[in-house]
Design a protein around this motif. Structure first.
Motif, PDB file in Angstrom:
ATOM      1  N   PHE A 172      36.652  21.708  54.516  1.00  0.00           N
ATOM      2  CA  PHE A 172      37.180  22.609  55.525  1.00  0.00           C
ATOM      3  C   PHE A 172      38.327  23.481  55.031  1.00  0.00           C
ATOM      4  N   LEU A 173      39.013  23.072  53.996  1.00  0.00           N
ATOM      5  CA  LEU A 173      40.193  23.792  53.558  1.00  0.00           C
ATOM      6  C   LEU A 173      39.932  25.271  53.297  1.00  0.00           C
TER       7      LEU A 173
ATOM      8  N   PRO B  89      27.124  22.575  37.997  1.00  0.00           N
ATOM      9  CA  PRO B  89      28.056  23.254  38.905  1.00  0.00           C
ATOM     10  C   PRO B  89      29.451  23.330  38.283  1.00  0.00           C
ATOM     11  N   GLN B  90      30.178  24.375  38.648  1.00  0.00           N
ATOM     12  CA  GLN B  90      31.523  24.574  38.125  1.00  0.00           C
ATOM     13  C   GLN B  90      32.393  23.344  38.356  1.00  0.00           C
ATOM     14  N   SER B  91      32.261  22.732  39.535  1.00  0.00           N
ATOM     15  CA  SER B  91      33.090  21.564  39.841  1.00  0.00           C
ATOM     16  C   SER B  91      32.851  20.448  38.836  1.00  0.00           C
ATOM     17  N   MET B  92      31.588  20.233  38.448  1.00  0.00           N
ATOM     18  CA  MET B  92      31.274  19.170  37.486  1.00  0.00           C
ATOM     19  C   MET B  92      31.754  19.542  36.096  1.00  0.00           C
ATOM     20  N   ARG B  93      31.598  20.825  35.722  1.00  0.00           N
ATOM     21  CA  ARG B  93      32.003  21.240  34.377  1.00  0.00           C
ATOM     22  C   ARG B  93      33.490  21.015  34.162  1.00  0.00           C
ATOM     23  N   ARG B  94      34.285  21.405  35.144  1.00  0.00           N
ATOM     24  CA  ARG B  94      35.729  21.294  34.955  1.00  0.00           C
ATOM     25  C   ARG B  94      36.172  19.836  34.972  1.00  0.00           C
ATOM     26  N   VAL B  95      35.543  19.024  35.800  1.00  0.00           N
ATOM     27  CA  VAL B  95      35.957  17.630  35.917  1.00  0.00           C
ATOM     28  C   VAL B  95      35.539  16.818  34.699  1.00  0.00           C
TER      29      VAL B  95
ATOM     30  N   SER C 118      32.311  18.277  45.174  1.00  0.00           N
ATOM     31  CA  SER C 118      32.923  18.893  46.350  1.00  0.00           C
ATOM     32  C   SER C 118      33.152  20.381  46.092  1.00  0.00           C
ATOM     33  N   VAL C 119      33.570  21.108  47.135  1.00  0.00           N
ATOM     34  CA  VAL C 119      33.896  22.525  46.949  1.00  0.00           C
ATOM     35  C   VAL C 119      35.012  22.633  45.907  1.00  0.00           C
ATOM     36  N   PRO C 120      34.803  23.437  44.842  1.00  0.00           N
ATOM     37  CA  PRO C 120      35.769  23.470  43.740  1.00  0.00           C
ATOM     38  C   PRO C 120      37.033  24.241  44.059  1.00  0.00           C
ATOM     39  N   VAL C 121      37.847  23.709  44.978  1.00  0.00           N
ATOM     40  CA  VAL C 121      39.141  24.291  45.320  1.00  0.00           C
ATOM     41  C   VAL C 121      40.228  23.347  44.827  1.00  0.00           C
ATOM     42  N   ASP C 122      40.934  23.773  43.792  1.00  0.00           N
ATOM     43  CA  ASP C 122      41.972  22.940  43.185  1.00  0.00           C
ATOM     44  C   ASP C 122      43.257  23.095  43.983  1.00  0.00           C
ATOM     45  N   PHE C 123      43.403  22.274  45.020  1.00  0.00           N
ATOM     46  CA  PHE C 123      44.537  22.362  45.924  1.00  0.00           C
ATOM     47  C   PHE C 123      44.990  20.948  46.261  1.00  0.00           C
TER      48      PHE C 123
ATOM     49  N   GLY D  22      45.653  17.443  47.754  1.00  0.00           N
ATOM     50  CA  GLY D  22      45.036  16.739  48.870  1.00  0.00           C
ATOM     51  C   GLY D  22      43.531  16.814  48.910  1.00  0.00           C
ATOM     52  N   THR D  23      42.921  17.678  48.074  1.00  0.00           N
ATOM     53  CA  THR D  23      41.459  17.793  48.097  1.00  0.00           C
ATOM     54  C   THR D  23      40.829  16.766  47.166  1.00  0.00           C
ATOM     55  N   ALA D  24      39.562  16.438  47.473  1.00  0.00           N
ATOM     56  CA  ALA D  24      38.810  15.535  46.604  1.00  0.00           C
ATOM     57  C   ALA D  24      38.648  16.142  45.211  1.00  0.00           C
ATOM     58  N   TYR D  25      38.519  17.469  45.156  1.00  0.00           N
ATOM     59  CA  TYR D  25      38.354  18.115  43.864  1.00  0.00           C
ATOM     60  C   TYR D  25      39.604  17.972  42.999  1.00  0.00           C
ATOM     61  N   ARG D  26      40.792  18.127  43.599  1.00  0.00           N
ATOM     62  CA  ARG D  26      42.028  17.938  42.837  1.00  0.00           C
ATOM     63  C   ARG D  26      42.099  16.503  42.291  1.00  0.00           C
ATOM     64  N   ARG D  27      41.739  15.520  43.114  1.00  0.00           N
ATOM     65  CA  ARG D  27      41.765  14.123  42.651  1.00  0.00           C
ATOM     66  C   ARG D  27      40.752  13.900  41.531  1.00  0.00           C
ATOM     67  N   ALA D  28      39.589  14.556  41.643  1.00  0.00           N
ATOM     68  CA  ALA D  28      38.583  14.420  40.588  1.00  0.00           C
ATOM     69  C   ALA D  28      39.075  15.013  39.274  1.00  0.00           C
ATOM     70  N   ILE D  29      39.753  16.158  39.345  1.00  0.00           N
ATOM     71  CA  ILE D  29      40.298  16.777  38.128  1.00  0.00           C
ATOM     72  C   ILE D  29      41.306  15.850  37.471  1.00  0.00           C
ATOM     73  N   ARG D  30      42.198  15.286  38.279  1.00  0.00           N
ATOM     74  CA  ARG D  30      43.200  14.369  37.723  1.00  0.00           C
ATOM     75  C   ARG D  30      42.520  13.130  37.128  1.00  0.00           C
ATOM     76  N   GLY D  31      41.503  12.633  37.806  1.00  0.00           N
ATOM     77  CA  GLY D  31      40.774  11.489  37.265  1.00  0.00           C
ATOM     78  C   GLY D  31      40.067  11.828  35.973  1.00  0.00           C
ATOM     79  N   GLY D  32      39.479  13.030  35.909  1.00  0.00           N
ATOM     80  CA  GLY D  32      38.811  13.461  34.683  1.00  0.00           C
ATOM     81  C   GLY D  32      39.778  13.586  33.527  1.00  0.00           C
ATOM     82  N   GLU D  33      40.977  14.081  33.804  1.00  0.00           N
ATOM     83  CA  GLU D  33      41.994  14.194  32.754  1.00  0.00           C
ATOM     84  C   GLU D  33      42.377  12.819  32.217  1.00  0.00           C
ATOM     85  N   ALA D  34      42.551  11.855  33.123  1.00  0.00           N
ATOM     86  CA  ALA D  34      42.905  10.496  32.687  1.00  0.00           C
ATOM     87  C   ALA D  34      41.780   9.874  31.871  1.00  0.00           C
ATOM     88  N   MET D  35      40.523  10.101  32.288  1.00  0.00           N
ATOM     89  CA  MET D  35      39.376   9.596  31.541  1.00  0.00           C
ATOM     90  C   MET D  35      39.334  10.177  30.141  1.00  0.00           C
TER      91      MET D  35
END
Length: 481
Positions: free
Chosen positions: A8-9, A106-112, A211-216, A218-231
């Motif tokens: 929704f964001l 998808p862009q969301s998967m590529r970045r994560v 999820s919708v690739p909005v890096d903001f 509180g979003t699931a996408y932001r958490r996925a990016i941070r998780g991908g970085e840690a991985m």
């Protein structure tokens, strides 16, 4: 609630939405002159992501009925999408891989999942990696050797987490088992602390990468990016350590023999005799871990759910598995020959995969404009196939809601109707690995316990895979000796 925010964001980012909407309108001008597949692209930016995420099965069935049983258009993960339906659609997509269609994430998967500077083409499984996969990790000879290791880890896992008389939450336990097993076979990593450092980010990654690739915030996408970085940080550390270890071991001795998947990757050379870069190895390893994590654990959860609620199926599986258990000596591990005897059990697994496919589907990009079922599919569009268009289609499986393992006896379902692992050149290379993993765990659970659901009508929600909202809690009743 936070997952819903991810969808929704963008609605609240009005200027961005209006800007992108104008681009969409302008970009569609040439397409509008073509005979495109029927359907709707939903909201600007959001597309139909939210409707799809609520129930992929319902989403596909409704649009096949409303628009066409062969193909419909939609907008998912930020892309114009042609969804191909039915066995005919599956066959067309699988047969045109690397011809009309090309690899696409998808862009969301590529970045994560990948490094930002690595091209999409390098995220594919290259010749060296494919050779290692098919000859060293997933070949029949390698798989036969994996069975005892899988059984040993399963027994250890059962002793630690599946206590008689307790309530076990199957999904988190299945994820723990599948991830620990992948770490052992792919990385030879058994240190609980390092395994935990790898596994902790995975939930965020798998829940947010589509999820919708909005890096903001509180979003699931932001958490996925941070998780991908840690991985990536942890896997890169492991890759560097392994390279240093192998270079030190082989100095002055030639390259010699290497062991697990990671070691093979570190020592593999391309056509020019060059070693693979550490970041490329890291990308491939993460892909392997993700592929072995979510879908297999989801499949195992579905199997356990069906065994718990269908006593007649459970009893037949128990009979087959006890015959195998009683043929073994004390402490003797399962072997490939034992797996080959689990014919009814495997049919139960396949019927579970039919009713609850662990993968939502797969995407490709249209490399050359073509016509299908009388409709034009423009170059640059994305295609999507999903098991939901056939697995519960009465034209493919009569009385599709009924759980019936006998569907897989004899010649089994018609071609291109049962597709939990995809098909064509990109059929999941880990299909046989998953079969062994599922049957080994199934054997260990059934020979110890009768299963009782503590929440009979537990709701299923969809993230990257079908997910019981409470993790499928089962009460474990030990067999009377």
């Amino acid at each position: 609630m936070e997952a819903i925010v991810s969808y929704f964001l963008p609605l609240f980012l009005l200027p961005l939405s209006l800007y992108l909407f104008s681009i969409i309108l302008h970009g569609n001008a040439s397409d509008d002159r073509k005979n495109l597949p029927p359907g709707s692209r939903g909201w600007p930016v959001l597309g139909e992501n939210l409707k799809f995420s609520r129930s992929p099965e319902k989403f596909v069935a409704e649009r096949m009925w409303k628009h066409s049983p062969e193909i419909f258009q939609t907008s998912l993960v930020g892309a114009k999408m042609a969804t191909f339906c039915g066995a005919k659609g599956n066959k067309f997509l699988f047969s045109n891989e690397n011809k009309l269609l090309s690899f696409w994430f998808p862009q969301s998967m590529r970045r994560v999942l990948s490094f930002p500077h690595i091209a999409e083409s390098n995220m594919k499984v290259g010749p060296a990696t494919k050779s290692i996969l098919h000859h060293d990790l997933l070949s029949p000879g390698a798989l036969k050797k994996h069975v005892p290791a899988m059984d040993a880890l399963a027994r250890e896992h059962m002793a630690r987490h599946w206590r008689p008389g307790s309530v076990a939450r199957v999904l988190p336990l299945a994820k723990k088992y599948t991830f620990e097993l992948a770490c052992e076979l792919v990385l030879s990593e058994v240190d609980p602390r390092r395994v935990k450092r790898l596994s902790d980010p995975f939930t965020a990654v798998t829940e947010g990468m589509l999820s919708v690739p909005v890096d903001f915030p509180g979003t699931a996408y932001r958490r996925a990016i941070r998780g991908g970085e840690a991985m990536r940080e942890e896997v890169m550390r492991i890759v560097r350590e392994r390279r240093e270890e192998l270079e030190g071991r082989n100095e002055g001795e030639g390259e010699g023999e290497t062991g697990d998947f990671l070691s093979k990757m570190v020592m593999a050379r391309d056509e020019d005799g060059q070693f693979m870069g550490e970041k490329e190895i890291c990308t491939q390893v993460i892909g392997m871990l993700v592929a072995s994590y979510d879908t297999t654990s989801s499949a195992l959860t579905s199997v356990m759910n069906n065994l718990a609620q269908l006593p007649h199926v459970y009893n037949e599986v128990l009979k087959e598995q006890m015959e195998i258990a009683e043929s073994k000596g004390p402490g003797e591990l399962l072997t490939w020959d034992d797996i080959e005897k689990m014919k009814y059990s495997w049919n139960v697994v396949r019927e579970s995969l039919r009713l609850t496919p662990p993968s939502l589907g797969s995407f490709r990009e249209v490399a050359t404009e073509f016509t299908y079922a009388g409709f034009t599919i423009p170059k640059g569009w994305k295609t999507f196939w999903t098991a939901y268009s056939t697995h519960k289609n009465p034209n493919c499986f009569p009385d599709p809601e009924r759980f019936d393992p006998s569907r897989f006896e004899g010649s089994g379902p018609a071609p291109y109707t049962f597709v939990p692992f995809g098909g064509g050149p990109r059929m999941c290379p880990g299909k046989e690995y998953a079969r062994l993993e599922l049957l080994v765990m199934m054997h260990n659970v059934v020979t110890r316990f009768r299963l009782e659901k503590t929440i009979p009508n537990e709701k299923i929600v969809y993230h990257a895979t079908p997910t019981p909202v409470y993790g499928l809690p089962l009460r474990l009743h030990p067999h009377q000796k």
